[in-house]
Design a protein around this motif. Sequence first.
Motif, short mmCIF file in Angstrom:
data_model
loop_
_atom_site.label_atom_id
_atom_site.label_comp_id
_atom_site.label_asym_id
_atom_site.label_seq_id
_atom_site.Cartn_x
_atom_site.Cartn_y
_atom_site.Cartn_z
N UNK A 81 0.85 -1.19 0.00
CA UNK A 81 0.00 0.00 0.00
C UNK A 81 0.89 1.24 0.00
N UNK A 82 0.47 2.25 -0.73
CA UNK A 82 1.20 3.52 -0.79
C UNK A 82 0.69 4.41 0.34
N UNK A 123 5.00 2.25 9.49
CA UNK A 123 6.20 2.82 8.90
C UNK A 123 6.70 1.90 7.79
N UNK A 124 7.18 2.47 6.67
CA UNK A 124 7.65 1.62 5.57
C UNK A 124 8.76 0.65 5.95
N UNK A 125 9.45 0.91 7.06
CA UNK A 125 10.51 -0.01 7.48
C UNK A 125 9.96 -1.25 8.17
N UNK A 154 6.30 4.41 0.32
CA UNK A 154 6.04 5.83 0.05
C UNK A 154 5.59 5.98 -1.40
N UNK A 155 4.97 7.11 -1.75
CA UNK A 155 4.61 7.34 -3.15
C UNK A 155 5.84 7.25 -4.04
N UNK A 156 5.66 6.68 -5.22
CA UNK A 156 6.78 6.49 -6.14
C UNK A 156 6.32 6.79 -7.56
N UNK A 157 7.16 7.53 -8.29
CA UNK A 157 6.83 7.90 -9.67
C UNK A 157 8.11 7.93 -10.49
N UNK A 207 11.42 1.82 -2.38
CA UNK A 207 10.79 1.90 -1.07
C UNK A 207 11.30 3.16 -0.38
N UNK A 208 10.51 4.24 -0.53
CA UNK A 208 10.86 5.53 0.08
C UNK A 208 12.24 5.99 -0.38
#
Length: 282
Positions: A52-53, A124-126, A158-161, A233-234
């Motif tokens: 999930x973002x 947290x993404x970690x 995190x959001x990624x583009x 990832x972030x």
Amino acid sequence: MKSNKIYIFLAMLVATLTTTACFDDQGVDTFFDGNQVEFNAANLPNGLTQSFVRLNSSQTDVLNVQINRVSTSGSAAITVNIEADPTSTAVEGVHYRLDSKSITIGSGEFVSNLPVTVLTGNIDPSETPDLILNITSATGAEVSSNYGSLTVAIRVICPSDLAGTYSVFWEQLQLGDGAGGADQTTTDFVIASASTMSFGVAGTGLYNMDDMSFGMYPGLYNDSKPTGSIRDNCDVLTGSASNADRFGDPFTISGVVNEDGTITIIWSNTWGDGGTVVLTKV
């Protein structure tokens, strides 16, 4: 020559028919006549992974976990009861919420979904929370002995583009000697004939690379581009463990997204090729 081929074909056909005639008619006895329930994704080697973002601290998402009826007849409804296994590293109320711990597979239906509310904003993404779900009982059916438990890996990124085409600048370039060492090296270099590469979206935070040699293979070896994948990832980039060229040589790739939007990647293979590249979106 043609008649020989026809003879061989007829001989094979006769042998096949003769062999087939030796088997008993299996009839309807081969059909499964039980009535079981199971997690749809339980046969996957590592269970179900869902990313999930994370956009804000109050965000929630819903993950639907599919449960199947395995039966030759769906005439009666089934109530399925599910519990979280206490060995789960995902914590209820912190990483997820189960608003209901039972679902119904209706009459004439063979699938239903258990909604799991993911507390994305809390994660947290970690973190790497794993939710283990067990089918504890089912009214009107048996619980599958093989697929009655499922590990759901909840992952937040995190959001990624990063999708797009990038120019490639080599801060350091190394051509391998075949044994993992260097044959030739250079710095501050551009491969004029292969100066760009592209990222394409393959999933949430996952990208396909159309050339994970960043121009080295087509531009310096006159070889085909090795394709691969990389995860963001972030702003920390990690190449897939399965990345390898057509010779089976594995690629180790890592990188970061810099504050100015450029990407720095360090890579190598066991031949000795590799280097540090800076990618700038064009």
